[in-house]
Structures are given as structure tokens and as C-alpha cells.
Design a protein around this motif. Sequence first.
Motif, PDB file in Angstrom:
ATOM      1  N   ILE A 199       6.570  38.519  61.760  1.00 16.60           N
ATOM      2  CA  ILE A 199       7.165  39.548  60.112  1.00 16.60           C
ATOM      3  C   ILE A 199       8.627  39.487  60.838  1.00 16.60           C
ATOM      4  O   ILE A 199       9.358  39.841  59.717  1.00 16.60           O
ATOM      5  N   LEU A 200       8.890  40.246  62.214  1.00 17.42           N
ATOM      6  CA  LEU A 200      10.365  40.317  61.962  1.00 17.42           C
ATOM      7  C   LEU A 200      11.542  39.293  61.912  1.00 17.42           C
ATOM      8  O   LEU A 200      12.526  39.687  61.970  1.00 17.42           O
ATOM      9  N   LEU A 201      10.876  38.209  62.845  1.00 17.17           N
ATOM     10  CA  LEU A 201      12.073  37.347  62.562  1.00 17.17           C
ATOM     11  C   LEU A 201      12.548  36.900  60.280  1.00 17.17           C
ATOM     12  O   LEU A 201      12.919  36.374  60.202  1.00 17.17           O
ATOM     13  N   LEU A 202      11.158  36.833  59.777  1.00 20.62           N
ATOM     14  CA  LEU A 202      11.168  36.801  58.386  1.00 20.62           C
ATOM     15  C   LEU A 202      12.079  37.583  58.165  1.00 20.62           C
ATOM     16  O   LEU A 202      13.010  37.694  57.304  1.00 20.62           O
ATOM     17  N   PHE A 203      11.937  39.051  57.948  1.00 20.62           N
ATOM     18  CA  PHE A 203      12.568  40.338  57.472  1.00 20.62           C
ATOM     19  C   PHE A 203      14.733  39.422  58.241  1.00 20.62           C
ATOM     20  O   PHE A 203      14.921  39.811  57.118  1.00 20.62           O
ATOM     21  N   ALA A 204      14.462  39.607  59.375  1.00 19.72           N
ATOM     22  CA  ALA A 204      15.420  38.661  59.709  1.00 19.72           C
ATOM     23  C   ALA A 204      16.428  38.122  59.350  1.00 19.72           C
ATOM     24  O   ALA A 204      17.796  37.653  58.510  1.00 19.72           O
ATOM     25  N   ALA A 205      15.099  37.004  58.699  1.00 23.85           N
ATOM     26  CA  ALA A 205      15.374  35.842  58.393  1.00 23.85           C
ATOM     27  C   ALA A 205      16.133  35.999  56.387  1.00 23.85           C
ATOM     28  O   ALA A 205      17.331  35.206  55.911  1.00 23.85           O
TER      29      ALA A 205
END
Lengths: 289, 283
Positions: free
Chosen positions: A17-23
Motif C-alpha cells: 500500500i505504501l509503495l502504491l501510494f508513492a508510485a
Amino acid sequence: MNDRRYFRILSGAALVILLLFAAILLTLVVDSLPTMQAYGLSFLTGRQWNPVTQEFGALPFLVGTLLTSFVALLLSLPLSLSVGIVMGEYLRSPFLSKAMSVFINLLASIPSVVYGLWGMTTVVPLVQKLEIAAGFPPYGVGILSAALVLAIMIIPYMASLTSEVMKRVPDSIKDGALALGATRQEMVTGISLPYIRSGIAAGVLLSLGRALGETMAVTMLIGNATRMPNSIFSLGNTLASVVASQFNEAESDLHRSAMMALALILFLVSFLTNLIGRKIVGKSEAANV
Amino acid sequence: MSEESSGLLRRRRRKNSLFTVLLAIPVIIVVFILGHMLGKIFINGVKALNLDFFTKAQKPFGEPGGGIANAIIGSVIVVLLATVISLPIAVLVALYLAENPEKRIAKTLLVVVNALQGLPSIIIGIVIYSWMVVPMKSFSALAGGVALSFIMIPLLTTTIREIFVLVPGSYREAALSLGVPRWRTTVGVILPAALPGILNSTGLGIARIAGETAPLLFTAFGSPYISTALGKPISTLPLIIYEYIKSPYDDWHQKAWGAALLLVCFVLLITVPMNLRKDRSKG
């Protein structure tokens, strides 16, 4: 399977989730780089948006977004505050208060495109009559039509939040006011409303966040003009509606990139309004416990 | 003196009644608007309904007849796809949040989930366009499903987390005191206790994404053919409403109303009973 692996799987999901948001943020930034290189900060102040001459400035849409959202908020507040106060304070019978909350949920669950459909066939002709009476060009569609329907769409958020915080006002201070002989109105305006003002402020911000990013209904009603709006009867566009109406037709990379930049602005604005709104909700919750 | 104070009392009482009336008027206006909207959808929508409407695909520009079967099938596919992607991720993330409530990263995660939930859905649409449609060189049902899952994941995560928090701590403690590992406690105790709630929020999530249009404009895109291929563009009910109402044909307008009636019925059939149940369990 053991506990170590269990927690590793959970942490993995959290990381996704954190990576998706950053992406998402990264994609918006990278894809809008060509626009930033071409215009820099003057992208925000440019008044022309012309795909044919490859000229892109965001100001008409920034103005359109703010104008539509604030007019919607202004029209919506008296309605949603009243509904919230009635739900939180006046409906004592469990049947009525349940009926009202189901009703408000109904309003929240109708899809945006259906609001747009209703707005095109109901609100637009009314606005057209108003424009004829007021001596404006009778487009029907435009900022006012979009704002009217938007105002209805944000009622459920503001109303349910108001009624929630209203119910959290301690009975002791309300009873105190009534015991001193206050009328119900004096209790509401003198005790309850001041007590919940931070909740109301949060509600305003959260509904503003909704209004800024609302896409379909606004796209169908605002008239999709790229020039600067000069009154609430003007045709216009919001950040979201210009992306919705032009992205598939975009032929140049710069045009597409300029729309990514609009989306980036929308991302930042809605992120900030949400963050501040939730901070206020969190603070008032902590204060009331 | 007494005359003066009774005059004041009367004024205050009158002000109180006036306030009640002023509160009632907006409530009546809001009720009227919703009634008008539902009534209009029903009256206009019913006219479009016939067997062809449900069983035939849409006809090309201007040709009368045909139906919206392609959009009905497309909606089912895209929504199922999004649900299959979202549910496992949301359950795991919600478990993470429930198991580590004090960790700083969990608090950051909660902020991020809330931010994702507040993100305008059109942004999801163009980001997925960039991630999937550009490399695959085609709009696709798959891209549409993924875009909708980005709306559904934060929604399910927040509601399912609340359900996990509501499972009584004594259940967990009882299991742990018997020496059951944490993961067995979750699988054997927490998940079964939370299951009705999870199903409930999944239903509400489905109702929510079934009506989404903006994230599908640049991903699923729409298609006039009945298709079940995940790699090809596909139409959905909201997309067909948007496409049809923009057209100049009366026949298509009527079908847009029919599609809206279908969509609203579907959404309300899920949300109304669930909202009723939610209130009962609360009170």
C-alpha cells in the motif's frame, strides 16, 4: 506457517500500500515533468489552454475548480447543517432517526454519473430559465449548474458528520442549559453549536475535498470550456473535468503531460484538505473523550 | 415588570418555533430533491426496459433497437475483478493495522489509506492508464478492474479494520493463553468472528465501485460488443450512461435512463438493507 511468516505477510501487504501510494505520486510527477520544463511555475498562472497551438496554462481550471467548489459549499452548508442538526438533536424517535440516516445514506450511494444525468435534465433547464431572466446567454450548463448538483452531492458527508458530533455533545451541559430555562433553540445555538465547531470545520474541509475532486457530474454539467470563467453563469472546467473530457482525445505528448500536471495539482490539494480535515476530526475526538 | 418578562418569554418561544421551522424547511427540500431524482429515474428508466434491453448488445450510431447486455456483462466482470484483487489485500492490511496499532509505521499507513480513499477517482484513472494501457497498447477490462480495485482497497481496509477492532479482545486473549500461535488465532478465531462484518463491507464496497465512471474512462474505455476477454476494452453501466446521454439520439437517452435505473436499483438493493442492519447492531 509460523508467526514470523504471518507477520512478514502482513508487513508485505502494508508495504504494498505504501509503495502504491508513492508510485502514484511518482507517476504523476514524472509524467508532468515535460510540462514543468516547458512552463515552470507560469503553468499555474497561464490563462491560455490551447491544444492546437500547444499552449497550456492551468489558471482557468484552477479558478473553475475553486469557484464551483466554493459556490457548491456555500449553497450546501445551510441545507446540510440543518439536516445534521435535525438528525443529531431533534429526531428522538428511533424509527425517524433511522429512516433519516438510511435516507442520507441513499443520497450518498447514488453514483456520480446518475447525478449528472439528473442534473442535465432537471437543473440545466431551470438554470437556463434563470439565465434568460437575468439576461445572460442561456447555455443552461455552466459553473452554476455544476455547483448546484455538487451542492446536493456533498450534503450527506456534511450532514452525517454534523449529526455524529452533535450526538457527542455531553447531556450534562445540554441539561444544564435546559434546567436554566433555555429554549431548545437557545441550547442548540448557545451550547451545542459552539461545542462542535471544530467538527463542523472538519466537515467543511472534508466536503470541500469531495467537491474539488468530483468528476463525472461536473464534467456533464459545467460546459467544458477552456477559457477563463468570468461569472457563475460562465461555461467552465475544473481540474478533474478537463482531464475527463480531453484525456482520450489528446494527440500530443505535451497535452497529455499538461493534464498529468493538472492531476498532480488535484492530488496535492485533495491530499492536504483531507489531511487537515482528519487532523481536526482526530483532535476533537481526542478532546471529547 | 412581570408584563415585560412575559413579553420576553413569548419572544423567546416564538424564536424557538421559528428556528424549528427554519430547520424543517431544508430537510423537506432535501427529501423532495431525492424523491424527485428517484422518481425521474424510475419513470424514464422503466420505458426503456424490455427483453432486448437485457439480452442484446448495443447497436451502432443511430440504429434503433438493441440493448445494453454488453455493459451489464462488462460491469459484472470489472467489479468481480476488482473485488477479487481488493479483498485479500484489504484483509491483510487491516490485520496489520489491528495487530500493530502502536507502531509508527502503522499510523503512517493509516494516513496513507485515508489519503488514498480521499483521492479523486479520475487520478486513479490516468495513473492506471500510464501503468497498464500504455505498455499493453490497449484499453482493457483488466486495467478497468485494477483501477476500481484502487478505489476499493482503501475503502475495505478502513471498514474491515474497524471490524477487527470490534472483535472482543478476550477472544484473542483466550486463544493466546491456550498457547495458540498468533496466526492460528487470526485464522481460527478473529476471521470467523469478523466474517459477517467483512461480507457486509465487501457488499458496500461493490455497491460503491459499481457506480464509478471516472477511473474507467481511460482504462476499460467501453466497447459496443459483448466481450468477456480481460485484455480487450469493455463497457460498463456507468460508461454507457455517460456515452448515451452525450449522444443526440432520443433512443439512446432512453437507454441511458434504463441503465441508470438498473444501476441505482442494484446499488440501493445492496446498501439499504446493509445500512439498516448496521444501525441495528449499533443501537
